[in-house]
Design a protein around this motif. Structure first.
Motif, PDB file in Angstrom:
ATOM      1  N   ALA A 184       0.819  -1.217   0.000  1.00 19.11           N
ATOM      2  CA  ALA A 184       0.000   0.000   0.000  1.00 19.11           C
ATOM      3  C   ALA A 184       0.851   1.265   0.000  1.00 19.11           C
ATOM      4  O   ALA A 184       0.327   2.372  -0.133  1.00 19.11           O
ATOM      5  N   ALA A 185       2.171   1.098   0.149  1.00 17.84           N
ATOM      6  CA  ALA A 185       3.067   2.245   0.212  1.00 17.84           C
ATOM      7  C   ALA A 185       3.387   2.757  -1.195  1.00 17.84           C
ATOM      8  O   ALA A 185       3.765   1.964  -2.071  1.00 17.84           O
ATOM      9  N   PRO A 186       3.252   4.043  -1.439  1.00 16.33           N
ATOM     10  CA  PRO A 186       3.473   4.606  -2.785  1.00 16.33           C
ATOM     11  C   PRO A 186       4.800   4.240  -3.444  1.00 16.33           C
ATOM     12  O   PRO A 186       4.818   3.959  -4.644  1.00 16.33           O
ATOM     13  N   PRO A 187       5.931   4.212  -2.718  1.00 17.54           N
ATOM     14  CA  PRO A 187       7.196   3.889  -3.408  1.00 17.54           C
ATOM     15  C   PRO A 187       7.187   2.507  -4.068  1.00 17.54           C
ATOM     16  O   PRO A 187       7.601   2.365  -5.229  1.00 17.54           O
ATOM     17  N   LEU A 188       6.724   1.483  -3.337  1.00 15.45           N
ATOM     18  CA  LEU A 188       6.706   0.141  -3.913  1.00 15.45           C
ATOM     19  C   LEU A 188       5.635   0.020  -4.990  1.00 15.45           C
ATOM     20  O   LEU A 188       5.852  -0.616  -6.030  1.00 15.45           O
ATOM     21  N   VAL A 189       4.486   0.638  -4.766  1.00 16.79           N
ATOM     22  CA  VAL A 189       3.423   0.620  -5.774  1.00 16.79           C
ATOM     23  C   VAL A 189       3.934   1.206  -7.085  1.00 16.79           C
ATOM     24  O   VAL A 189       3.691   0.659  -8.169  1.00 16.79           O
ATOM     25  N   ALA A 190       4.665   2.304  -6.999  1.00 16.14           N
ATOM     26  CA  ALA A 190       5.197   2.959  -8.201  1.00 16.14           C
ATOM     27  C   ALA A 190       6.185   2.051  -8.934  1.00 16.14           C
ATOM     28  O   ALA A 190       6.167   1.963 -10.170  1.00 16.14           O
ATOM     29  N   ARG A 191       7.042   1.360  -8.187  1.00 20.59           N
ATOM     30  CA  ARG A 191       8.023   0.473  -8.810  1.00 20.59           C
ATOM     31  C   ARG A 191       7.344  -0.704  -9.499  1.00 20.59           C
ATOM     32  O   ARG A 191       7.737  -1.109 -10.597  1.00 20.59           O
TER      33      ARG A 191
END
Length: 324
Positions: free
Chosen positions: A277-284
């Motif tokens: 749910a964290a934006p950094p991992l979602v973006a990757r």
């Protein structure tokens, strides 16, 4: 109360705190994330994205161990036989977790009974990709080329009995084509040969082929899902290009040996869901066309059972061989 009962109660009282402490202290040493395919495939990519996040969360190393072979069953079997202490976890996929057991008929165990879900990780679209040298840009052009080729047309996949293999066999059956399956030990080796032109086309997971497609080393002909995927809405589906009733989708998930303490499974599952749910991992992940799936351990187990119910009849009716 006699002396025997007193000793039994005392022993139980002493053992309980030790068990809780062991679970609370997990992990006390590096954890292995076993990937049952070669490096470079979508399972491997997702595992390498997850490892540093989990390391930061738990303060221990999470080591990637690639063990390809047998359509993913070799590595999966190693986790099945591992001690149920959450020190060895499986980064699994629809291919080795569902399709290969269904296609092979017997891997020596029932995956649903010997592994427990920690969390789903990603939804991974399967695509039909081609080497640019064969000169096709659409599914109809590819079909015409296959029919004009004497001696059949080869297609690659990440392994016999995988979702990629199933996609290729369904494509062949739906359009009555002369095609020969070339299985690899994972998406990475298949990608290498596809880019080199050793094989003309391959059915592979989108995260595996996305970088090579973006720099022009290969061409994505179509997406093997029922409708276009949100992460690459410009890519047409195979079905909308004239192949009827054609939809195959893959996924990745995290699993532990049956018997792993539920407290550890729950802690790990919560950490994975927070990471997804964290934006950094979602973006990757979305940059590589993998969509995060957030599920609890119980939901993950239920999802796997639904997959077996869904694909069992399809695999049996298609009469697909794990040797092909």
């Amino acid at each position: 109360m006699n002396r025997r009962h007193l000793l039994t109660i005392t022993a139980a009282a002493l053992a309980a705190p030790r068990l809780c402490f062991a679970q609370d202290a997990w992990p006390s040493r590096p954890v292995t994330l076993l990937v049952p395919f070669a490096a470079g495939g979508s399972n491997d990519v997702v595992a390498r994205f997850m490892a540093p996040v989990l390391e930061q969360k738990f303060g221990q190393s999470f080591i990637i161990d690639n063990r390809p072979g047998g359509g993913g069953s070799l590595g999966m079997g190693m986790v099945v036989r591992a001690r149920p202490d959450a020190q060895t976890l499986l980064v699994s996929s629809a291919s080795n977790h569902v399709f290969h057991p269904l296609v092979s008929g017997d891997v020596g165990y029932d995956v649903r009974e010997v592994l427990v879900g920690v969390s789903m990780l990603t939804d991974v679209p399967t695509v039909l990709a081609a080497n640019p040298g064969i000169g096709v840009n659409t599914v109809p052009e590819l079909i015409a080329k296959i029919r004009a080729t004497r001696g059949g047309f080869a297609f690659g996949s990440s392994g016999a009995g995988t979702s990629n293999h199933l996609a290729g066999e369904l494509f062949r059956m739906r359009m009555d084509l002369d095609m020969t399956h070339v299985p690899y030990r994972g998406g990475g080796p298949a990608l290498t040969d596809l880019v080199a032109g050793t094989i003309p086309i391959a059915f592979m997971n989108l995260p595996t082929v996305a970088p090579a497609a973006e720099d022009g080393r290969l061409k994505i002909i179509g997406v093997c899902t029922g409708e276009r995927v949100s992460v690459r809405p410009n890519l047409p589906t195979v079905m909308e290009q004239g192949v009827p009733d054609f939809a195959v989708r893959s996924w990745t998930g995290l699993f532990a040996p049956r018997g792993t303490p539920q407290a550890i499974v729950d802690r790990l599952g919560t950490a994975v869901r927070e990471a997804l749910a964290a934006p950094p991992l979602v973006a990757r992940l979305t940059a590589l066309a993998a969509e995060p799936i957030v599920m609890t351990p119980a939901q993950t187990d239920a999802f796997v059972r639904q997959e077996y119910e869904r694909w069992g009849p399809v695999v049996r009716s298609a009469n697909i061989s794990a040797n092909g």
